[in-house]
Design an enzyme around this catalytic site. Structure first.
Site, PDB file in Angstrom:
ATOM      1  N   GLU A 186      41.663  12.734  18.605  1.00  0.00           N
ATOM      2  CA  GLU A 186      40.544  11.828  18.918  1.00  0.00           C
ATOM      3  C   GLU A 186      40.409  10.714  17.870  1.00  0.00           C
ATOM      4  O   GLU A 186      39.331  10.478  17.329  1.00  0.00           O
ATOM      5  CB  GLU A 186      39.239  12.627  19.032  1.00  0.00           C
ATOM      6  CG  GLU A 186      39.294  13.686  20.115  1.00  0.00           C
ATOM      7  CD  GLU A 186      37.974  14.421  20.316  1.00  0.00           C
ATOM      8  OE1 GLU A 186      37.645  14.768  21.462  1.00  0.00           O
ATOM      9  OE2 GLU A 186      37.257  14.634  19.326  1.00  0.00           O
ATOM     10  N   GLU A 255      41.158  17.548  27.249  1.00  0.00           N
ATOM     11  CA  GLU A 255      39.880  18.252  27.131  1.00  0.00           C
ATOM     12  C   GLU A 255      38.990  17.905  28.314  1.00  0.00           C
ATOM     13  O   GLU A 255      38.333  16.868  28.326  1.00  0.00           O
ATOM     14  CB  GLU A 255      39.158  17.914  25.817  1.00  0.00           C
ATOM     15  CG  GLU A 255      39.832  18.485  24.581  1.00  0.00           C
ATOM     16  CD  GLU A 255      39.008  18.287  23.316  1.00  0.00           C
ATOM     17  OE1 GLU A 255      37.792  17.980  23.433  1.00  0.00           O
ATOM     18  OE2 GLU A 255      39.569  18.420  22.215  1.00  0.00           O
TER      19      GLU A 255
END
Length: 768
Positions: A186, A255
């Site tokens: 991320e 995710e």
């Protein structure tokens, strides 16, 4: 000539060995194209689920992974937790809950693949984002940027993990289950914030990872600028709007958030499975070919592993398999039916791009046609109204906010809004209702034997085992996160002629803290507490204090509730008392205590020439590792430590007091149902069983909006809330594998005051 013959013979022997041993060694080729991950040259539509090995016990792993397989998963996804594996520089730990190789072998034995997300930054609501705290003190370091010391440390740990996997032959290219690896995590927001330094760092990370020659593709999630050959991937509640950064890369969703985490004082988030299934179907119909549920089993933040700060010990995440390893319905079965419907459509999905046809204002058909196959996804994006659509001269009813899947372009075998199991009995598809789980927490027959108590000693706070500085030290710089607790202490002299000593109003003490909680003691007496929140870690204590003429001792117990796990250069964010600290209500006005001498409870004093402006590395070299509470220093949590002090029967102790240790013994209950401690009668603290930490507990009552919840409409973590007006977490998981048949030692440290006699051991059962 002879050498050539021997070489040929060896080559033939090797081929024969690999052939004969194919049951043991089946090297797998993993690559990718624009449509999907390719395994041995074949496109695969893969369903994955996150299970983090340290958030459960090794004894649970086999059952969890088998349930994941039975639920239709192809892949298990896990982060690698650097701070669990390298607690101090060069000292590695791969045992117990951190036995990474055993976990991966368990996945392999179940016949599943694995995505190894090395990071080594993980976020994951894990303490310090997965980084070991010692990393913060490497000279010249700056996290997650084009910084030499950080890159050296990151590369060293990554190499350690990769080499371990190679040694154990766990990459698919060696016959193992690992088909994907991830570097970084991320990083998109950091790239934008750091500019050139961020781009340079991410390019370096990609080259470093590829240079390790694992034989499997590497992934970077939430990083639009991921350089080739990295596959950039999406994280979020929805990812149907995501497009890879190159047309020759597959569309991966690393995710798909199955729910959300909880924080002390907040509600418990719930994501309706109808919306989660709708999100997955939206992603697949737009060309997605890899979906990972984060989490499929969330588990427990044992010990002090929870980050945030303020993240609860439970990391249940509203996942299909709950914190205790039990199936959560209807989420588990509804997703299982979705996976079956997707797999029935796989050949068409990976063979072609969809043809999109409008079926109405909010309705569309996505049609995939491959050689000898056809699959259709019929969608209705209206948030309130159902619709009847016509497709291929047939009528289909589509509830609001739903997608129907037609694996043969005729039969609707699954709809995301209809809670039905799909039973395949060729040539027909049979659908039956999905049950709903009803959870019961029932007291066991295992009684906690009599309680004993031990007071945390406040009288020795100002003894010689302390250091002093002018002003405040940052908490983690002193504790190095070896304890949640740090005492900040000072003295203040009050003149006998102060008006408040003669019937006036008590003075007011103000304490400004960078987080996360503080308990205030004046002359050894409790005066109050204050707490931050995850959204606002900085807070202020303001309250009246009872001072007397002469020297008064002010002791502030600062408490960390998990370290920050994300944010730009979060390693620089402070914790603990930062000031100002002052007294109001004195005859001569405000008295500022900020820059006077403050004492810190440690096990060794600084040398005489210490300067408060010395380097923090010099400060740490002079301190023992034991900081925090006296009970921690005496190791009261262990059977040997607990027997080294004189406890008194709790029935003889006085009142509902702060900073008390409690212990009791109990026998393990019969059966195999998961166990938990009901801590509703307590306040805030930590709990251990047989020396192992269950985690932090806190009966902080949930505030939020627990009004009716609809699956329709865009989901956010604040949309469907549960538990308003109740403690965010009342029950704390006790792994059965931690128990002995008899004489299990339970130790509780209570900060605020509670009634341990009402703590109960309960069994968790589920009926449907």
């Amino acid at each position: 000539m002879e050498t050539h013959s021997v070489s040929k013979l060896l080559a033939l022997y090797l081929v024969a060995f690999l052939f004969v041993g194919s049951e043991l060694i089946q090297c797998t080729t993993v690559s990718y194209d624009k449509k999907a991950i390719l395994i041995n040259g074949r496109r695969k539509l893969l369903i994955s689920g996150s299970i983090h090995y340290p958030r459960s016990t090794p004894e649970m792993w086999e059952g969890l992974i088998q349930k994941a397989k039975d639920g239709g998963l192809d892949v298990i996804d896990t982060y690698v937790f650097w701070n669990g594996h390298e607690p101090s520089p060069g000292n590695y730990y791969f045992e117990g809950r951190y036995d990474l190789v055993r976990f991966i072998r368990t996945v392999q034995n179940a016949g599943l693949y694995l995505h190894l997300r090395i990071g080594p930054y993980v976020c994951a609501e894990w303490n310090f984002g997965g980084f070991p705290v010692w990393l913060k003190y490497v000279p010249g370091i700056s996290f997650r940027t084009d910084n030499g010391p950080f890159k050296m440390a990151m590369q060293g740990f990554t190499q350690k993990i990769v080499q371990m996997m190679k040694n154990e032959r766990l990459f698919a290219s060696q016959g193992g289950p690992i088909i994907l690896s991830q570097i970084e995590n991320e990083y998109g927001p950091e790239t934008k914030a750091l500019g050139a330094a961020g781009h340079n760092y991410i390019d370096w990370a990609a080259k470093m990872a590829v240079g390790m020659h694992t034989g499997v593709p590497w992934v970077m999630c939430k990083e639009d600028d991921a350089p080739d050959p990295m596959i950039n991937a999406c994280n979020g509640f929805y990812c149907d709007g995501f497009t890879p950064n190159k047309p020759y890369k597959p569309t991966l969703w690393t995710e798909a958030w199955s729910g959300w985490f909880s924080e002390f004082g907040g509600t418990v988030p719930h994501r309706p499975v109808q919306d989660l299934a709708f999100a997955v179907a939206r992603f697949i119909q737009k060309g997605g070919s890899y979906v990972n549920y984060y989490m499929y089993h969330g588990g427990t933040n044992f010990g002090r592993t929870a980050g945030g700060p303020f993240v609860t010990t439970s990391y249940d995440y509203d996942a299909p398999i709950d914190e205790y390893g039990l199936i959560r319905e209807p989420k588990y079965s509804h997703l299982k039916a979705l996976h079956r419907a997707i797999k029935l459509s796989e050949h068409a999905l990976v063979s072609s791009d969809p043809t999109v046809t409008s079926l109405g204002t909010y309705q569309q058909a996505y049609v995939f046609k491959g050689p000898g196959s056809c699959a259709a996804f019929l969608s209705n994006f209206h948030m309130k109204s159902a619709a009847t659509v016509t497709f291929n001269n047939m009528h289909y009813d589509l509830p609001a906010w739903s997608i129907s899947i037609l694996p043969d372009c005729r039969n609707a075998v699954f709809n995301t809004a209809k809670l039905l199991k799909l039973l395949i009995q060729f040539p027909r598809f049979i659908k039956v209702g999905v049950p709903t789980s009803h959870v019961h927490m029932t007291p066991t027959h295992s009684r906690l034997l009599y309680w004993e108590t031990y007071d945390e000693d406040l009288s020795s706070l100002h003894d010689r085992s302390s250091i002093s500085t002018i002003g405040f030290l940052e908490q983690i710089n002193v504790t190095r996160d070896t304890s949640d607790y740090l005492w900040y202490m000072t003295n203040v002299e009050i003149n006998s002629w102060e008006s408040f000593l003669h019937g006036g109003k008590w003075p007011t003490l103000t304490v400004r803290s960078a987080g996360h909680a503080v308990h205030v003691f004046i002359n050894g007496q409790f005066s109050g507490s204050a707490f931050g929140t995850r959204e606002q870690t900085h807070f202020t204590f303001t309250g009246p204090v009872n001072l007397h003429a002469g020297i008064n001792r002010i002791a502030l117990l600062s408490i960390a509730v998990g370290l920050q796990n994300g944010g730009l250069h979060y390693e620089t964010w402070p914790t603990g008392i930062q000031g100002p600290v002052f007294l109001d209500g004195l005859s001569r006005g405000r008295k500022d205590l900020t820059m006077q001498k403050w004492f810190y409870k440690v096990r060794k004093r600084l040398p005489p020439k210490y300067s408060p402006f010395s380097e923090l590395s010099i400060l740490h070299k002079t301190l023992s590792k034991q900081v925090g509470l006296n009970g921690e220093a005496m190791n009261l949590i262990s059977p040997s430590g607990a027997s080294s002090v004189d406890w008194i029967r709790a029935s003889l102790a006085t009142g509902n007091q702060q900073l008390k240790w409690y212990k009791a013994y109990f026998n393990a209950p019969v059966g195999n149902e998961p166990l938990a401690l009901d801590m509703r009668s307590m306040g805030k603290g930590q709990v251990w069983i047989n020396g192992q930490s269950i985690g932090r507990y806190w009966m902080a009552f949930a505030k939020g909006d627990c009004s009716a919840c609809s699956y329709t409409g865009t989901y956010r973590e604040t949309k469907c809330q549960l538990g308003c007006g109740r403690p965010t977490q009342q029950w704390y998981h006790v792994p059965r594998s931690w128990l002995k048949p008899t004489q299990n030692l339970l130790v509780v440290f209570e900060e605020l005051g509670g009634d341990p006699s009402k703590i109960t051991l309960v069994e968790r059962t589920v009926t449907r």
